[in-house]
Design a protein around this motif. Structure first.
Motif, mmCIF file in Angstrom:
data_model
loop_
_atom_site.group_PDB
_atom_site.id
_atom_site.type_symbol
_atom_site.label_atom_id
_atom_site.label_comp_id
_atom_site.label_asym_id
_atom_site.label_seq_id
_atom_site.Cartn_x
_atom_site.Cartn_y
_atom_site.Cartn_z
ATOM 1 N N PHE A 44 40.872 102.958 4.797
ATOM 2 C CA PHE A 44 41.960 103.460 5.648
ATOM 3 C C PHE A 44 43.004 104.198 4.810
ATOM 4 N N GLU A 45 43.136 103.777 3.561
ATOM 5 C CA GLU A 45 44.084 104.474 2.683
ATOM 6 C C GLU A 45 43.634 105.922 2.440
ATOM 7 N N GLU A 46 42.335 106.097 2.214
ATOM 8 C CA GLU A 46 41.828 107.466 1.990
ATOM 9 C C GLU A 46 42.016 108.328 3.231
ATOM 10 N N VAL A 47 41.822 107.713 4.388
ATOM 11 C CA VAL A 47 41.922 108.463 5.640
ATOM 12 C C VAL A 47 43.385 108.841 5.933
ATOM 13 N N PHE A 48 44.303 107.954 5.568
ATOM 14 C CA PHE A 48 45.739 108.277 5.669
ATOM 15 C C PHE A 48 46.032 109.517 4.830
ATOM 16 N N PHE A 85 53.628 90.222 12.800
ATOM 17 C CA PHE A 85 53.953 88.820 12.578
ATOM 18 C C PHE A 85 54.683 88.651 11.251
ATOM 19 N N PRO A 86 55.504 87.600 11.150
ATOM 20 C CA PRO A 86 56.275 87.393 9.919
ATOM 21 C C PRO A 86 55.348 87.333 8.705
ATOM 22 N N GLY A 87 55.841 87.893 7.617
ATOM 23 C CA GLY A 87 55.085 87.821 6.363
ATOM 24 C C GLY A 87 54.143 88.990 6.156
ATOM 25 N N GLU A 88 54.013 89.859 7.165
ATOM 26 C CA GLU A 88 53.115 91.000 6.987
ATOM 27 C C GLU A 88 53.830 92.083 6.170
ATOM 28 N N GLY A 89 53.204 92.486 5.091
ATOM 29 C CA GLY A 89 53.813 93.497 4.214
ATOM 30 C C GLY A 89 53.559 94.902 4.738
ATOM 31 N N PRO A 90 54.163 95.925 4.091
ATOM 32 C CA PRO A 90 54.045 97.310 4.547
ATOM 33 C C PRO A 90 52.601 97.824 4.630
ATOM 34 N N LYS A 91 51.726 97.346 3.729
ATOM 35 C CA LYS A 91 50.332 97.835 3.770
ATOM 36 C C LYS A 91 49.639 97.371 5.051
ATOM 37 N N VAL A 92 49.903 96.114 5.439
ATOM 38 C CA VAL A 92 49.323 95.572 6.668
ATOM 39 C C VAL A 92 49.918 96.306 7.875
ATOM 40 N N ILE A 93 51.212 96.528 7.805
ATOM 41 C CA ILE A 93 51.893 97.217 8.906
ATOM 42 C C ILE A 93 51.352 98.638 9.058
ATOM 43 N N LEU A 94 51.117 99.315 7.931
ATOM 44 C CA LEU A 94 50.541 100.660 7.979
ATOM 45 C C LEU A 94 49.139 100.622 8.591
ATOM 46 N N GLU A 95 48.322 99.665 8.170
ATOM 47 C CA GLU A 95 46.944 99.589 8.685
ATOM 48 C C GLU A 95 46.951 99.307 10.189
ATOM 49 N N LYS A 96 47.863 98.433 10.616
ATOM 50 C CA LYS A 96 47.963 98.152 12.062
ATOM 51 C C LYS A 96 48.347 99.420 12.824
ATOM 52 N N LEU A 117 47.821 102.554 11.931
ATOM 53 C CA LEU A 117 46.717 103.525 11.956
ATOM 54 C C LEU A 117 45.656 103.126 12.977
ATOM 55 N N ASN A 118 45.408 101.818 13.106
ATOM 56 C CA ASN A 118 44.335 101.384 14.008
ATOM 57 C C ASN A 118 44.774 101.138 15.439
ATOM 58 N N LEU A 119 46.041 100.747 15.608
ATOM 59 C CA LEU A 119 46.476 100.313 16.945
ATOM 60 C C LEU A 119 47.616 101.146 17.524
ATOM 61 N N GLY A 120 48.267 101.921 16.685
ATOM 62 C CA GLY A 120 49.507 102.576 17.118
ATOM 63 C C GLY A 120 49.271 103.786 18.007
ATOM 64 N N ASP A 121 50.348 104.226 18.634
ATOM 65 C CA ASP A 121 50.306 105.469 19.414
ATOM 66 C C ASP A 121 51.686 106.114 19.399
ATOM 67 N N ASP A 122 51.896 107.081 20.291
ATOM 68 C CA ASP A 122 53.140 107.849 20.218
ATOM 69 C C ASP A 122 54.381 106.995 20.478
ATOM 70 N N ARG A 123 54.216 105.840 21.140
ATOM 71 C CA ARG A 123 55.386 104.977 21.362
ATOM 72 C C ARG A 123 55.953 104.460 20.042
ATOM 73 N N ASN A 124 55.078 104.346 19.034
ATOM 74 C CA ASN A 124 55.534 103.840 17.730
ATOM 75 C C ASN A 124 56.187 104.927 16.874
ATOM 76 N N ILE A 125 56.010 106.192 17.295
ATOM 77 C CA ILE A 125 56.590 107.297 16.513
ATOM 78 C C ILE A 125 57.928 107.641 17.159
ATOM 79 N N THR A 126 58.981 107.059 16.620
ATOM 80 C CA THR A 126 60.258 107.128 17.329
ATOM 81 C C THR A 126 61.044 108.393 17.004
#
Ligand code: GUN
Ligand code: ZN
Length: 450
Positions: free
Chosen positions: A366-370, A413-424, A426-435
């Motif tokens: 997923f990092e390469e695809v980013f 969820f608590p404890g999730e670092g930026p890499k996990v947040i980025l992966e989420k 990329l896989n689950l997000g949509d335009d609502r997350n792009i503020t």
């Protein structure tokens, strides 16, 4: 970080987490950092220094103006769509039941013929520019249609809404089964010249013309030759399609019997330059990829389209191993989604499908695809000296992402670092997350009219 221009004024300052790619690293995460944008829209500084008082004195901004990013927020570079047909947006999400050559004659050419009508064009082009901006596409490389005036209108709308764009008036003079949807080669050359001249005359800061032969089967040798000459004289970008579908390959062999390969057709007519981007390339041989590498030409990988109209599966790993520049494209409307987030997911899916077929295949991460969606796209369009990441001096094309919005598509969820947040994201997000979306320092989303 030194301030080298006493006259530089800072227009925006952000503090928090920044995620981008560098030439060496697919995903670099800068924690607790501060990023400043000058009033020309360029990144003035990016600093780990938490001493904002020192920074504010050095750069002359008020600490109260700093935009603080929250725990579940980050800033990332804007996404680059290296191949999208603005004109096909009206039927995106439909008409995916025919293979390429039949699909073009049945659905695409009849719809594209309607852009003679500027009201029709205005409606669809307004929607596609707004939709893609909302989805985080800060740079789009557009195909319009054969109509010069409607293509100029697309350029005007991209400028109005603040999207960075390459806009192509489509050139085609043969093999259309829709008789009203092609031009004579002399009209095509004359109209391409007019399109380029008129678009450049507008002096839009971030919208430029791109020479656009539709693909070899739609163009006579005379037209390809004229377009190669125009592109080389003007040093403009070039875009087209290559090696998307097996029937298309057979057709190209029949139409250009003197050429060794599909790539050789474009090479012969001087259409492979370091400002060329070719969509698809599913069936390019290693020998052809070598030519791409040598000429500095790029490939736009459009996985949604490749799967949706059953064209093929590009082995991105092999392309990258050949050191060929590669970005992602939606290819609306062969691809049904106008989102580069979707293109990232399909890129991963296709790579995984190739691994299922051959366990030796090295699956993309997923990092390469980013990277492909941001810096890779900027390289594919030869704009990486200007955009693609948060290097100081580049234009500030950026997305403010929040993965934790009420009733949004992601649970964090608590404890999730930026890499996990980025992966989420990329896989689950949509335009609502792009503020928020910025292009060259200008905030373009939310739209001023909403
Ligand atoms: N090849 C030539 N024209 C087109 C087009 O509009 N879409 C796709 N996917 N391939 C093409
Ligand atoms: Zn296309």
């Amino acid at each position: 970080m030194k301030r080298n221009e006493t006259t530089t004024r800072i227009a925006h300052v952000f503090r928090g987490t920044f995620v981008h790619s560098t030439p060496q690293t697919a995903v670099e995460i800068l924690h607790n950092s501060v990023l400043g944008v000058d009033d020309e829209g360029k990144i003035a500084f990016i600093d780990k220094d938490q001493n904002v008082t020192r920074l504010s004195k050095l750069w002359g901004f008020e600490t109260s103006d700093i935009k603080q990013l929250g725990q579940y927020e980050f800033l990332m570079p804007g996404m680059v769509d290296t191949h999208i047909h603005a004109s096909q947006y009206s039927y995106s999400g439909t008409a995916l039941d025919l293979p390429l050559l039949e699909w073009l004659n049945t659905y695409t050419f009849p719809v594209e013929a309607r852009y003679k009508d500027l009201d029709f064009a205005n409606n669809i082009y307004t929607k596609v520019v707004r939709r893609t901006l909302k989805n985080g596409t800060t740079t789009a490389c557009y195909f319009a249609t054969i109509h010069t005036d409607a293509s100029l209108l697309l350029g005007e709308l991209a400028d109005k809404f603040g999207q960075r764009a390459l806009v192509g008036k489509v050139c085609m003079d043969c093999n259309s089964e829709v008789p009203r949807y092609k031009e004579s080669s002399s009209d095509c050359k004359r109209e391409t010249d007019r399109f380029i001249k008129e678009l450049l005359k507008k002096e839009y800061p971030n919208v430029k013309p791109v020479v656009t032969p539709r693909f070899a089967p739609s163009c006579s040798a005379a037209l390809l030759s004229d377009l190669g000459e125009i592109a080389n004289n003007t040093k403009l970008h070039i875009q087209s399609h290559i090696s998307e579908n097996k029937e298309e390959l057979k057709l190209v062999k029949r139409l250009f019997p003197d050429c060794r390969s599909y790539t050789d057709v474009y090479l012969k007519y001087n259409l492979l330059t370091d400002r060329t981007v070719m969509a698809h390339g599913c069936y390019l041989t290693d020998e052809e990829l070598k030519i791409f590498h040598e000429t500095g030409s790029a490939i736009s990988h459009c996985p949604n389209s490749n799967i949706s109209i059953c064209s093929g599966m590009l082995d991105v790993r092999n392309v990258l191993n050949h050191k060929v520049k590669l970005g992602l494209g939606t290819d609306v409307a062969g691809g049904y989604s106008p989102s580069i987030l979707d293109a990232m997911r399909r890129t991963l899916d296709t790579s995984k499908a190739l691994t299922i077929q051959d366990p030796q295949h090295q699956t993309l991460t997923f990092e390469e695809v980013f990277r492909l969606a941001t810096l890779g796209g900027s390289e594919a369009l030869s704009l990486d000296d200007q955009i693609g990441n948060f290097e100081v001096g580049k234009d500030f094309d950026a997305l403010r992402v929040n993965v934790c919005i009420p009733d949004g598509p992601i649970d964090a969820f608590p404890g999730e670092g930026p890499k996990v947040i980025l992966e989420k994201f990329l896989n689950l997000g949509d335009d609502r997350n792009i503020t928020e979306v910025y292009v060259a320092g200008r905030q373009v989303v939310p739209f001023p009219d909403t």
